[in-house]
Design an enzyme around this catalytic site. Structure first.
Site: not given
Ligand code: MTE
Ligand code: MOS
Length: 828
Positions: A206, A237, A241, A319, A351, A353, A728
């Protein structure tokens, strides 16, 4: 309205499109990092030597036996590291450790011609260990005062005065579990080195820029000698990161030493035993309410179970502190945070955080206290919502709090909550062995990285002479639909059909110094940058078009691939033709875009400021049915209204809401990480090492009826095309499942029974909650006399809150009840 959020009449954003890779995903044609191995000649495979102790010192290592295994090419140890032997940014994560910190810690890696050769080689490496006592649980770490990193403190007003003026004061303790990411694609890296020592690493990450930085510091190279690319992830998810860096560095080190491509992919067991998870927390709190059930004061200490190293534990904890208020106004607040250092995997982003953990403390205490206050939980929550003019405990004004009410009322109406609760009451009255309940919970989640500097992004947009467009941005795709949204943003800004725009994989030599795709801010940040790059190009093309059409540049419009002057009549020119003409006029047809979020400030030492651009809101109502014999349950119906601003891509957003909700329900009700806490030799071992023992949500746990809608009239000023982040926040809508389970369990007891529920609320935990409710019926006179249930328990190693002298004490029925209990005492 800002130009950033202003949306043209004919926009590709807002169209309900499938994910850009949906067809590739479902046909299996989509390429993930490990799929590249078959296309890369001469790959070596890496396999770890994992330590069997939770804490130990490596006193000797003999690698020669590994070289006797046919096909073993190289054993990697600390002696091979030309740069810094560290996998992280905090310098507390040796890549090749001499101190083993958890069961499964990799102390060396073996490269083989085949994966099997590497595996046999790893088994042949001989390691001598001296074992040390280990801290496995958060309670053990608290008792030993084993903490790491910052100990943040957030305070507003005077908590003691707030508690003193409260009519009701309750205190409690709550320990809850972490969560395994269980992305379908496990961690993977594939590193190559060219004739000049330039490293090219493909990584399921990520945060490609940080993967690049860690590879560079491990290899002792400047960043420009390392390029990282991420095609896509099969889920991240948050688990990708920070955690991919060391693994990519191992692959890069192997490639540098052997001159051959090196592939490192963790199998599922390795991924589960080596990589970090959501932090479990321990919380201790005191809360005060006035006679109307309005929150007056909250005093809490949150201890995150950080595992063996810091990783992202500090920002996760920050957070958590910033979200303990959830959607509720609390005048006097004091929250202390600390990070336990335990001999487990290094817990990391997941997700939400830390947000989910902070909010769980609040939602749990409201669920526990509502019956003690004699209030319907729906009413208790509703009464405490923020209103306009109020600020969070860290000093940020809560903008648009009326959206919480709008979503709340939307759910109550479309979910027919009033009618259904009456039906549920009738059902419960006529059923002794199954009970139903319906709970409603809100979400308020701050969007932006707390650390202001991370709120920047870049993009690179090329328009080729034929009018086709290639975009590149700093964000990564993990299934969340970011690339889909970025294609829509580019097409909207340039006023061309989506089919004219293509997207190239994320790589650090295209857009440098990127932030992690995290904090749900991917679309806000990269969307701002893509839009900025497209606007630069469009401005240059506008000048060309104005000349050609004979109109003022301000009157040039780009719509659906045609460019014309204001008004429908008159001459127009096709996009492709205009681009070709611009080329011959020597107009630059590409641009680098940049975006920084305005208006943020955050003082982490005082935990004060306005760290978030805005808050995302949502409300969920969940109905469950619980079986009184077994604690087994089913989710009968879920209704959600969620605020995504003006959606960039409604199908993607609804998918994120559904997926987030289900993942949250998994964390809160099913997924039960078990670590061996015994004194056996297996102490510290993760007992749930596979999907056979770690229960994930599946079709059978999906709500029978699942209604998701987007909050209407929700344009968000100052964000790309009026949208809001969605990744999230919906995860936390799943509190409604947990609270419904609590209320269904309570329905087995006398009216107004207060029950505690362990987290995760597995069927076993729900069963114990049912039992405690039934026990209250047996002890009814006692509970009635006190006006509330009164449980006081102490945990191992933690000083329990003392009950008020003479207060009635109901002894806990079971070991499981020890995990969570409220001690309640009415004051004044
Ligand atoms: N959705 C899917 N399908 N797969 C993922 O790994 N990660 C989540 C969320 N949705 C994730 C997901 C997390 S932890 C975050 S921070 C955000 O997607 C990151 O993407 P964005 O900033 O583009 O929303
Ligand atoms: Mo999402 S836990 O901020 O990658």
């Amino acid at each position: 309205m800002s130009t950033l959020s202003d949306r043209p009449d004919r926009a590709v954003v807002g169209e309900a499109l499938p994910h850009e890779s949906a067809a590739l995903h479902v046909t299996g044609a989509a390429l993930y990092t490990d799929d590249l191995v078959g296309r890369t000649a001469g790959c070596l495979h890496a396999y770890p030597v994992q330590a069997p102790y939770a804490r130990a010192t490596v006193t000797a290592m003999r690698v020669e036996p590994a070289y006797a295994v046919p096909g073993v090419v190289r054993v990697l140890t600390a002696a091979d590291v030309p740069g810094v032997n560290d996998a992280g940014v905090k310098h507390d994560e040796p890549l090749f450790p001499t101190e083993v910190m958890f069961v499964g810690h990799a102390v060396a890696w073996v490269l083989g011609e085949t994966l099997e050769a590497a595996r046999l080689g790893a088994a042949a490496v001989q390691v001598d260990y001296v074992e040390h006592p280990a801290l496995v649980t958060v309670r053990e770490a608290i008792a030993a005062e084993a903490f790491q990193g910052a100990r943040p403190h957030m305070e507003r007003g005077d908590v003691e005065a707030g508690l003193a003026r409260s009519t009701h004061v309750f205190s409690g303790e709550f320990e809850f579990s972490g969560q395994e990411h269980f992305y379908l694609e496990t961690h993977c890296a594939l590193a190559l080195v060219d004739e000049n020592g330039q490293v090219f690493a493909q990584s399921s990450t990520q945060h490609p820029s940080e993967t690049q930085e860690i590879i560079a510091h491990v290899l002792g190279l400047p960043s420009h000698a390392v390029t990282v690319q991420c095609l896509r992830m099969g889920g991240g998810f948050g688990g990708k990161e920070m955690q991919p860096h060391g693994l990519a560095a191992i692959a890069a080190l192997g490639a540098t030493l052997t001159g051959r491509p090196v592939r490192l992919r963790l199998n599922r067991t390795q991924d589960l035993t080596m990589t970090g998870k959501r932090h479990g927390f321990h919380a201790q709190w005191r809360v005060g309410f006035d006679s109307d059930g309005r929150l007056q004061a909250l005093d809490a200490t949150l201890t995150a179970d950080g595992g063996w190293s810091l990783d992202l534990s500090e920002p996760v904890l920050a957070r958590a502190l910033c979200h303990i208020d959830n959607a509720y106004w609390v005048p006097d607040v004091r929250v202390n945070g600390r990070i336990a250092k335990t001999n487990k995997t290094s817990q990391t982003a997941f997700r939400g955080f830390g947000g989910p953990q902070g909010m769980l403390v609040m939602e749990d205490l409201l669920g526990r206290c509502a019956p003690l206050l004699g209030l319907d939980p729906v009413e208790l929550r509703r009464r405490n919502f923020y209103v306009e003019g109020q600020s969070t405990p860290y000093g940020q004004p809560v903008r648009h709090p009326e959206r919480i009410v709008a979503a709340w009322e939307g759910v109550l109406t479309t979910g027919e909550v009033g009618r259904r609760r009456a039906e549920i009451a009738a059902f419960n009255a006529s059923h002794d062995d199954v009970k139903r309940a319906l709970a409603v919970t809100p979400v308020k989640f701050g969007i932006s990285f707390n650390l202001t500097a991370f709120n920047q992004a870049g993009a690179l947009v090329h328009v080729y002479k034929d009018g086709s467009v290639l975009i590149n941005h700093g964000g990564t795709e993990m299934g969340q639909g970011l690339h889909t949204k970025m294609l829509q943003v580019a097409a909207t800004t340039l006023g061309i059909p989506l089919s004219r725009v293509r997207l190239a994989p994320t790589r650090t030599d295209k857009v440098p110094n990127t932030s992690a795709t995290a904090a749900s801010s991917g679309a806000d940040l990269n969307g701002g940058a893509v839009k900025n790059a497209c606007e630069q190009i469009k401005e240059r093309l506008t000048a060309v078009a104005a000349g050609r059409l004979g109109v003022h540049p301000n009157d040039v419009r780009f719509v659906d691939g045609r460019v014309r002057g204001l008004g429908d009549a008159g001459e127009s020119v096709g996009w492709d033709e205009l681009v070709g003409q611009a080329y011959f006029q020597r107009v630059q047809l590409w641009a680098a875009g940049f975006y920084r979020t305005e208006g943020l400030h955050w003082d982490s030492s005082r935990m004060q400021g306005s760290p978030f651009k805005y808050f995302a809101y949502g409300v969920a109502a969940t109905e469950v049915e619980v079986d009184g014999f077994t604690g087994a349950y089913a989710t009968r119906r879920v209704d959600i209204v969620h605020d995504v601003g003006e959606s960039l891509s409604p199908l993607v957003d609804i998918g994120q809401i559904e997926g987030g909700f289900v993942q949250g329900a998994g964390w809160l009700t099913l997924e039960d990480l078990r670590w061996d806490e015994s004194d056996r030799p297996s102490r510290g071992r993760l007992a749930t090492q596979a999907a056979s023992t770690y229960k994930l949500p599946s079709f059978s746990e999906m709500p029978e009826e699942f209604n998701v809608s987007l909050l209407e009239h929700a344009h968000e000023d100052g964000v790309v095309y009026g949208s809001k982040a969605v990744g999230e926040p919906p995860l936390m809508l799943a509190f409604s499942v947990r609270e419904a389970l609590r209320e269904a369990a309570a329905a087995f007891g006398p009216a107004g029974a207060a029950v505690d529920l362990a987290s995760p609320a597995t069927p076993e935990a729900v069963y114990w909650a049912v039992e405690s409710a039934r026990a209250q019926a047996a002890d009814e006179p006692l509970a009635r006399r006190a006006g509330h249930a009164h449980l006081v328990v102490g945990g191992k190693g933690v000083e329990p809150e003392q009950p008020e002298p003479g207060a009635p004490v109901l002894e806990p029925e079971s070991e499981r009840a020890l995990d969570s209990a409220v001690s309640a005492g009415a004051r004044r």
